[in-house]
Design an enzyme around this catalytic site. Sequence first.
Site, PDB file in Angstrom:
ATOM      1  N   GLY A  57     -64.512  41.375 -59.075  1.00 40.12           N
ATOM      2  CA  GLY A  57     -64.419  42.431 -58.066  1.00 40.12           C
ATOM      3  C   GLY A  57     -62.974  42.851 -57.939  1.00 40.12           C
ATOM      4  O   GLY A  57     -62.075  42.111 -58.330  1.00 40.12           O
ATOM      5  N   CYS A  84     -63.777  35.514 -62.520  1.00 42.48           N
ATOM      6  CA  CYS A  84     -62.640  36.280 -62.041  1.00 42.48           C
ATOM      7  C   CYS A  84     -62.560  36.232 -60.513  1.00 42.48           C
ATOM      8  O   CYS A  84     -62.273  35.183 -59.950  1.00 42.48           O
ATOM      9  CB  CYS A  84     -62.728  37.705 -62.597  1.00 42.48           C
ATOM     10  SG  CYS A  84     -61.165  38.544 -62.529  1.00 42.48           S
ATOM     11  N   TYR A  85     -62.867  37.316 -59.819  1.00 49.32           N
ATOM     12  CA  TYR A  85     -62.844  37.285 -58.352  1.00 49.32           C
ATOM     13  C   TYR A  85     -63.746  36.152 -57.836  1.00 49.32           C
ATOM     14  O   TYR A  85     -63.413  35.476 -56.865  1.00 49.32           O
ATOM     15  CB  TYR A  85     -63.306  38.634 -57.793  1.00 49.32           C
ATOM     16  CG  TYR A  85     -63.265  38.720 -56.271  1.00 49.32           C
ATOM     17  CD1 TYR A  85     -62.079  39.009 -55.619  1.00 49.32           C
ATOM     18  CD2 TYR A  85     -64.410  38.504 -55.508  1.00 49.32           C
ATOM     19  CE1 TYR A  85     -62.032  39.082 -54.234  1.00 49.32           C
ATOM     20  CE2 TYR A  85     -64.382  38.582 -54.128  1.00 49.32           C
ATOM     21  CZ  TYR A  85     -63.188  38.876 -53.493  1.00 49.32           C
ATOM     22  OH  TYR A  85     -63.140  38.946 -52.122  1.00 49.32           O
ATOM     23  N   HIS A 173     -63.498  37.151 -68.558  1.00 50.15           N
ATOM     24  CA  HIS A 173     -64.846  37.744 -68.483  1.00 50.15           C
ATOM     25  C   HIS A 173     -65.703  37.330 -69.675  1.00 50.15           C
ATOM     26  O   HIS A 173     -65.581  37.906 -70.750  1.00 50.15           O
ATOM     27  CB  HIS A 173     -64.726  39.271 -68.425  1.00 50.15           C
ATOM     28  CG  HIS A 173     -64.202  39.753 -67.119  1.00 50.15           C
ATOM     29  ND1 HIS A 173     -65.007  39.943 -66.022  1.00 50.15           N
ATOM     30  CD2 HIS A 173     -62.953  40.031 -66.714  1.00 50.15           C
ATOM     31  CE1 HIS A 173     -64.280  40.344 -64.995  1.00 50.15           C
ATOM     32  NE2 HIS A 173     -63.015  40.399 -65.397  1.00 50.15           N
ATOM     33  N   GLU A 175     -68.702  37.956 -70.125  1.00 50.33           N
ATOM     34  CA  GLU A 175     -69.794  38.910 -70.348  1.00 50.33           C
ATOM     35  C   GLU A 175     -69.420  40.077 -71.267  1.00 50.33           C
ATOM     36  O   GLU A 175     -70.296  40.798 -71.720  1.00 50.33           O
ATOM     37  CB  GLU A 175     -70.309  39.441 -69.000  1.00 50.33           C
ATOM     38  CG  GLU A 175     -69.361  40.361 -68.234  1.00 50.33           C
ATOM     39  CD  GLU A 175     -68.300  39.624 -67.408  1.00 50.33           C
ATOM     40  OE1 GLU A 175     -68.033  38.445 -67.679  1.00 50.33           O
ATOM     41  OE2 GLU A 175     -67.730  40.260 -66.502  1.00 50.33           O
ATOM     42  N   SER A 228     -92.457  62.682 -70.853  1.00 52.30           N
ATOM     43  CA  SER A 228     -91.451  63.632 -71.293  1.00 52.30           C
ATOM     44  C   SER A 228     -91.288  63.598 -72.811  1.00 52.30           C
ATOM     45  O   SER A 228     -90.700  64.487 -73.404  1.00 52.30           O
ATOM     46  CB  SER A 228     -90.109  63.273 -70.654  1.00 52.30           C
ATOM     47  OG  SER A 228     -89.687  62.011 -71.143  1.00 52.30           O
ATOM     48  N   GLY A 229     -91.800  62.529 -73.429  1.00 53.68           N
ATOM     49  CA  GLY A 229     -91.532  62.323 -74.846  1.00 53.68           C
ATOM     50  C   GLY A 229     -90.428  61.294 -75.030  1.00 53.68           C
ATOM     51  O   GLY A 229     -90.229  60.772 -76.116  1.00 53.68           O
ATOM     52  N   GLY A 230     -89.708  60.977 -73.945  1.00 52.09           N
ATOM     53  CA  GLY A 230     -88.637  59.983 -74.007  1.00 52.09           C
ATOM     54  C   GLY A 230     -89.199  58.559 -73.971  1.00 52.09           C
ATOM     55  O   GLY A 230     -90.385  58.352 -73.716  1.00 52.09           O
ATOM     56  N   VAL A 231     -88.307  57.598 -74.224  1.00 52.01           N
ATOM     57  CA  VAL A 231     -88.712  56.197 -74.345  1.00 52.01           C
ATOM     58  C   VAL A 231     -89.293  55.652 -73.037  1.00 52.01           C
ATOM     59  O   VAL A 231     -90.354  55.024 -73.021  1.00 52.01           O
ATOM     60  CB  VAL A 231     -87.495  55.310 -74.725  1.00 52.01           C
ATOM     61  CG1 VAL A 231     -87.899  53.861 -74.858  1.00 52.01           C
ATOM     62  CG2 VAL A 231     -86.863  55.809 -75.996  1.00 52.01           C
ATOM     63  N   ASP A 232     -88.597  55.917 -71.915  1.00 58.76           N
ATOM     64  CA  ASP A 232     -88.980  55.253 -70.670  1.00 58.76           C
ATOM     65  C   ASP A 232     -90.372  55.656 -70.196  1.00 58.76           C
ATOM     66  O   ASP A 232     -91.205  54.803 -69.891  1.00 58.76           O
ATOM     67  CB  ASP A 232     -87.951  55.542 -69.563  1.00 58.76           C
ATOM     68  CG  ASP A 232     -86.547  55.170 -69.992  1.00 58.76           C
ATOM     69  OD1 ASP A 232     -86.425  54.401 -70.960  1.00 58.76           O
ATOM     70  OD2 ASP A 232     -85.580  55.664 -69.392  1.00 58.76           O
ATOM     71  N   SER A 233     -90.626  56.955 -70.142  1.00 59.58           N
ATOM     72  CA  SER A 233     -91.942  57.366 -69.649  1.00 59.58           C
ATOM     73  C   SER A 233     -93.038  56.942 -70.632  1.00 59.58           C
ATOM     74  O   SER A 233     -94.148  56.614 -70.232  1.00 59.58           O
ATOM     75  CB  SER A 233     -91.994  58.876 -69.370  1.00 59.58           C
ATOM     76  OG  SER A 233     -91.819  59.622 -70.550  1.00 59.58           O
ATOM     77  N   LYS A 373     -82.621  48.857 -70.500  1.00 63.82           N
ATOM     78  CA  LYS A 373     -83.108  49.717 -71.589  1.00 63.82           C
ATOM     79  C   LYS A 373     -83.540  48.908 -72.829  1.00 63.82           C
ATOM     80  O   LYS A 373     -84.578  49.184 -73.422  1.00 63.82           O
ATOM     81  CB  LYS A 373     -81.984  50.689 -71.971  1.00 63.82           C
ATOM     82  CG  LYS A 373     -82.424  51.789 -72.917  1.00 63.82           C
ATOM     83  CD  LYS A 373     -82.962  52.944 -72.148  1.00 63.82           C
ATOM     84  CE  LYS A 373     -83.272  54.136 -73.012  1.00 63.82           C
ATOM     85  NZ  LYS A 373     -83.750  55.256 -72.190  1.00 63.82           N
TER      86      LYS A 373
END
Length: 517
Positions: A57, A84-85, A173, A175, A228-233, A373
């Site tokens: 942070g 870190c913080y 870090h 990560e 929509s044609g996108g991955v998520d939907s 994602k």
Amino acid sequence: MSLARELVLVLDFGAQYTQLIARRIREQRVYCEIQPCTISFEQVQAMAPKAIVLSGGPASVYAEGAPSVDPRVFELGVPVLGICYGLQLIAHLLGGRVEKADAREYGHARVVVEHAEGIFHRFSKREALDVWMSHGDRIVALPPGFQTIGVSGNTPFCAVGNASRRIYGVQFHPEVVHTPRGADILAALLFDVAGLHPTWTPGAFTDEAVATVAAKVAPGDHVLCGLSGGVDSAVAAVLCHKALGERLTCIFVDNGLLRQGEAEQVVSTFRQSLRLNLVAVDARSKFLSALAGVKDPEQKRKIIGRVFIEVFEEEAKRFQGSKWLVQGTLYPDVIESVSFRGPSAVIKSHHNVGGLPEKMNLKLIEPLRELFKDEVRAAGEELGMPRDMLWRHPFPGPGLAVRCLGEVNETRLAVLRAADAIVIGEIRAAGLYDTIWQAFAVLLPVKSVGVMGDERTYEETCAVRAVHSVDGMTADWAKIPYDVLARISNRIINEVRGINRVVLDITSKPPGTIEWE
Ligand code: XMP
């Protein structure tokens, strides 16, 4: 949520890397959630985490009003890692001392392992680790019971631990990619120290999401899903189909702003390969007439959003009994809205479909709410969805309208579509598609003079845009080899009537954006 799920809780103190911590933990196949550090001790207790990570942070622990945590979390008996913080907070709260450092330490550093135990269990004594530092404060005295397990040239208390209480901290870090062995540190925390199990697999989270949807929707209820044609939907729809079968109807609105062959592809994939109930609405002329003469980017977006709602609502009326709407909200959107830094000011309009659920009095189903994602793609693979669909480049909701600068009309869209298909085709042929975040053509309303054969031409310009990115928030322009660019340029000029000049966009984000509008 299944009872068997082991939870790691990441408390967020406002670091830019908090999401990354969660992603790295999930990559170890352990479920984890981010919560703001302001949640109460009772809430933490109720979540029954098996380990707790305190994020970094920007604050100083000794500053007035600095974010903190209820010290009772250290009494829960579960392993704690401060980053870190988070480390400085551990030192501050448990009886050590933190001070402002003479110089900020930022960037690459080398840590030498002093004790190969706890979070350093997977290393050997004296091993040197490349790490990424970013801090302005430093620990000058450790709390009682703690010892140093790793040192760097500038930071004697770079990694510390209290083995009997299983509390650890690192000044760097683990990560970020610049700490290449960071995954070994997290794995040691999760498996060696906390004794967790790698059970958060695509199969497990897909099964769980299907079961949750099935339990939520009453047996007679009907559910709608906008595709929509996108991955998520697409993944959200297939997941819900698995839970609901024929009670799910997907609505796909062809707004006339899609890429070459895209509408046909969505319809055939969903109907033939995935066998979903799909209603395809041809609204091309509605969108194009609403966009006629409009050049301003924001106005284009507003019009497209408004017409989408009108069309969707009209279509949904045919399914009067529907009570639910499926949305492909992902975990990063959920985190944004509960962030310690406060709710994000801009909620992307395509995620709440511009107030559609409220307007139509539909309740929401968000089967991907807990997923990042990459987990959505893994879920899609688990559900047997075609690879092409899962790994497609992101495409903006307003589609080609924001890539057709200036006026959007049938003629210019056809020119753009043909050029875009060449860009994508050549990038695929060169084996670069999967290494690039987004690649596309942009049609500029800039005419210039050229010669083709014996003829003088005076036509518009095509800009080629290709970027590398991990989340679309920042991006670097892709260094596509010259021979691939040459093929793209030659083919566009030879094959696409209406374009006589091709230019390359070499702008990064920031200061640029990925899309041109
Ligand atoms: P920018 O252009 O802001 O884009 O750098 C970042 C990412 O978001 C996508 N994008 C949109 N997606 N509706 C969407 O659904 C929009 O209005 C929109 N604008 C940009 C863009 O394609 C990129 O992936």
